[in-house]
Scaffold this active site. Structure first.
Site, mmCIF file in Angstrom:
data_model
loop_
_atom_site.group_PDB
_atom_site.id
_atom_site.type_symbol
_atom_site.label_atom_id
_atom_site.label_comp_id
_atom_site.label_asym_id
_atom_site.label_seq_id
_atom_site.Cartn_x
_atom_site.Cartn_y
_atom_site.Cartn_z
ATOM 1 N N TYR A 1 -1.027 -0.760 10.468
ATOM 2 C CA TYR A 1 -1.267 -1.143 9.072
ATOM 3 C C TYR A 1 -0.109 -0.664 8.198
ATOM 4 C CZ TYR A 1 -3.558 -1.615 4.541
ATOM 5 O OH TYR A 1 -3.854 -1.959 3.246
ATOM 6 N N SER B 1 0.850 -1.190 0.000
ATOM 7 C CA SER B 1 0.000 0.000 0.000
ATOM 8 C C SER B 1 0.882 1.235 0.000
ATOM 9 C CB SER B 1 -0.893 0.003 1.248
ATOM 10 O OG SER B 1 -1.555 1.241 1.407
#
Length: 254
Positions: free
Chosen positions: A150, A140
């Site tokens: 994350y 990401s």
């Protein structure tokens, strides 16, 4: 003729589903890995009918070690070689670190990091024996920003994939980290957030994203950042103070 078997985790929606369709269209047979057997079977039937691909369904929960082991065993099966591994399965938490239980944080770490590590390890050995293979790890653009656990997990994926490609490319095994931004998938809906959580211009189409990623893979890139807007944003992040970046942590979570 088949271009080899691709094993995809998390293929029932979004980016993973686009990978399944586009790889099948390019002549790959598939192994589909996810928890929901019903959705896997539905997708497998669609891919067989539309592309004539051989599709194997492998239900598994990648946050569970027993489920993980079944996928590792498939990747190490020399009689049924896997030419491409797409580590796509993943999810995020809406709430800040201290509002999540440590068990929830551990589950996310297991899927985002441990699964990538273990499945890549299982795949690389047989690939090196054959002198060819490809691993695509979906990371990401959050990897380049301070956005909690994350982001930390995705940063691991990027660094690990860069190392893998640098180490094994000369022996025929490729690695590429795919770093998308906000994508129109079920990912945010499962977190309980809607499209209003980020400006409209930041949202990407999954099919276009995967098409661009496969083009980057063909060009030999180690990191694929789809779309010009995210290429600019990820480059700018390198020169933006973390204190300023932190002001945008709410994007995609409201």
């Amino acid at each position: 003729m088949s271009r080899g078997t691709a094993l995809i985790t998390g293929p029932t929606a979004g980016i993973g589903r686009s990978f399944a369709h586009q790889l099948a269209a390019r002549g790959h047979d598939l192994v589909l890995v996810a928890r929901d057997t019903g959705r896997l079977e539905e997708l497998a039937a669609e891919l067989r009918s539309r592309y004539g691909a051989q599709v194997e369904v492998l239900p598994a929960d990648l946050s569970d070690r027993e489920g993980m082991s079944s996928v590792e065993a498939r990747l190490t099966d020399r009689a049924r070689p896997v030419a491409m591994l797409v580590n796509n399965a993943g999810f995020g938490h809406k709430h800040p670190f201290t509002e999540n239980s440590v068990e929830d944080e551990q589950q996310m770490l297991d899927v985002l990091v441990t699964a990538v590590l273990r499945l890549s390890h299982a795949a690389v050995g047989p690939m090196l024996e054959r002198g060819e293979g490809t691993i695509v790890n979906v990371a990401s653009v959050a990897a380049f920003l301070p956005r909690g656990t994350y982001s930390a997990a995705k940063r691991y994926v990027v660094s690990f994939t860069e190392w893998l490609d640098l180490t094994y490319r000369d022996r025929g095994v490729r690695g590429m980290a795919l770093c998308p931004g906000f994508v129109r998938t079920e990912f945010h809906a499962r977190m309980g957030v809607g499209p209003q959580s980020a400006p409209r211009w930041m949202w990407l189409d999954a099919d276009r994203l995967v098409r661009d990623a496969l083009e980057d893979l063909a060009k030999g890139r180690r990191i694929s950042v789809p779309s010009k807007r995210y290429k600019v944003l990820s480059a700018a992040a390198r020169y933006t103070p973390p204190s300023l970046q932190a002001r945008f942590q709410g994007l995609g979570r409201k």
